[in-house]
Design a protein around this motif. Structure first.
Motif, mmCIF file in Angstrom:
data_model
loop_
_atom_site.group_PDB
_atom_site.id
_atom_site.type_symbol
_atom_site.label_atom_id
_atom_site.label_comp_id
_atom_site.label_asym_id
_atom_site.label_seq_id
_atom_site.Cartn_x
_atom_site.Cartn_y
_atom_site.Cartn_z
ATOM 1 N N ALA A 18 74.276 36.012 85.059
ATOM 2 C CA ALA A 18 73.474 35.376 86.112
ATOM 3 C C ALA A 18 73.222 33.906 85.774
ATOM 4 C CB ALA A 18 72.157 36.115 86.287
ATOM 5 N N LEU A 19 72.925 33.592 84.526
ATOM 6 C CA LEU A 19 72.707 32.201 84.115
ATOM 7 C C LEU A 19 73.986 31.374 84.261
ATOM 8 C CD1 LEU A 19 70.417 32.662 80.966
ATOM 9 C CD2 LEU A 19 69.782 31.721 83.196
ATOM 10 N N VAL A 20 75.113 31.942 83.890
ATOM 11 C CA VAL A 20 76.398 31.240 84.028
ATOM 12 C C VAL A 20 76.695 30.994 85.511
ATOM 13 C CG1 VAL A 20 78.902 31.498 83.732
ATOM 14 C CG2 VAL A 20 77.370 32.025 81.841
ATOM 15 N N ALA A 21 76.426 31.942 86.370
ATOM 16 C CA ALA A 21 76.656 31.775 87.808
ATOM 17 C C ALA A 21 75.764 30.673 88.378
ATOM 18 C CB ALA A 21 76.413 33.096 88.535
ATOM 19 N N ILE A 22 74.514 30.636 87.983
ATOM 20 C CA ILE A 22 73.597 29.599 88.467
ATOM 21 C C ILE A 22 74.052 28.224 87.994
ATOM 22 C CG2 ILE A 22 71.225 28.700 88.240
ATOM 23 C CD1 ILE A 22 70.315 31.678 88.219
ATOM 24 N N LEU A 23 74.425 28.097 86.729
ATOM 25 C CA LEU A 23 74.920 26.812 86.206
ATOM 26 C C LEU A 23 76.209 26.379 86.919
ATOM 27 C CD1 LEU A 23 74.286 27.154 82.373
ATOM 28 C CD2 LEU A 23 73.160 25.598 83.960
ATOM 29 N N SER A 24 77.074 27.334 87.236
ATOM 30 C CA SER A 24 78.317 27.011 87.948
ATOM 31 C C SER A 24 78.022 26.481 89.350
ATOM 32 C CB SER A 24 79.209 28.244 88.054
ATOM 33 O OG SER A 24 79.605 28.671 86.779
#
Length: 163
Positions: A18-24
Motif C-alpha cells: 500500500a505504501l509503495v502504491a501511494i508513493l507511485s
C-alpha cells in the motif's frame, strides 16, 4: 525454548505494498505533466526548423534579387518571381521551394509585405485545424533592388500564400 519463524506476516506485506502504491501515485502525478511538456517542446522545435528552412530559402531567393514581380490573374492565385524565376505559387498547392508533404498535416500561410525603404517582411504561420500553432517572421533587406533603385511593384504590398 520458543520456536520463532523468521519472515514477514501477510499484514506487513499488505502495508508495504500500500505504501509503495501511494508513493507511485504521487511520483506519477509529478511526472505526467512533464511528459506532455516534452512533447510540446519537441513539436515546437520541429515547427521552428520547418519555418527556419523556408525563411532561409526565401531569403536566399529574394535578398539579392534584382527584381521581384507578382502576377495576379484576378482569381486569387498568383506567382511571386525573383529575377524572372518563379519562387512560389500563391494560393496553390505547388511551390518551387518545397513540396506539400514537407509540412505534413499543417497548413502554411506565408505573408509577404513591402515595408518600404527596400525592406520586405516575410511571416510564416503554421495552422493546424485552422488554429495557428507556430509563427515566425523575418525582415529582409532587398540589397540589389536598393542598389539599383528598383521598387517593389504596386499590388505587391501584401501577398498571402496558402497551401
Amino acid at each position: 525454548m520458543t520456536n520463532r519463524k523468521k519472515g514477514f506476516t501477510i499484514l506487513e506485506m499488505v502495508i508495504v505494498l500500500a505504501l509503495v502504491a501511494i508513493l507511485s501515485l504521487v511520483l506519477w502525478s509529478f511526472l505526467r505533466p512533464m511528459l506532455g511538456t516534452n512533447q510540446k517542446i519537441t513539436e515546437t522545435v520541429k515547427y521552428s526548423e520547418m519555418t527556419t528552412n523556408v525563411l532561409e530559402q526565401l531569403r536566399g531567393q529574394l535578398k539579392y534579387a534584382k527584381e521581384i514581380n507578382y502576377t495576379d490573374p484576378g482569381d486569387g492565385s498568383g506567382v511571386i518571381m525573383a529575377n524572372s524565376q518563379e519562387i512560389i505559387y500563391v494560393k496553390d498547392t505547388t511551390t518551387i521551394l518545397f513540396d506539400s508533404d514537407y509540412f505534413e498535416d499543417l497548413e502554411p500561410v506565408i505573408l509577404f509585405k513591402d515595408e518600404g525603404d527596400y525592406s520586405l517582411l516575410i511571416r510564416i504561420s503554421l495552422l493546424k485545424d485552422d488554429e495557428v500553432v507556430y509563427e515566425a517572421e523575418d525582415h529582409l533587406e532587398l540589397v540589389n533592388m536598393k542598389l539599383n533603385g528598383t521598387r517593389v511593384p504596386a499590388g505587391y504590398s501584401e501577398v498571402v500564400w496558402y497551401q
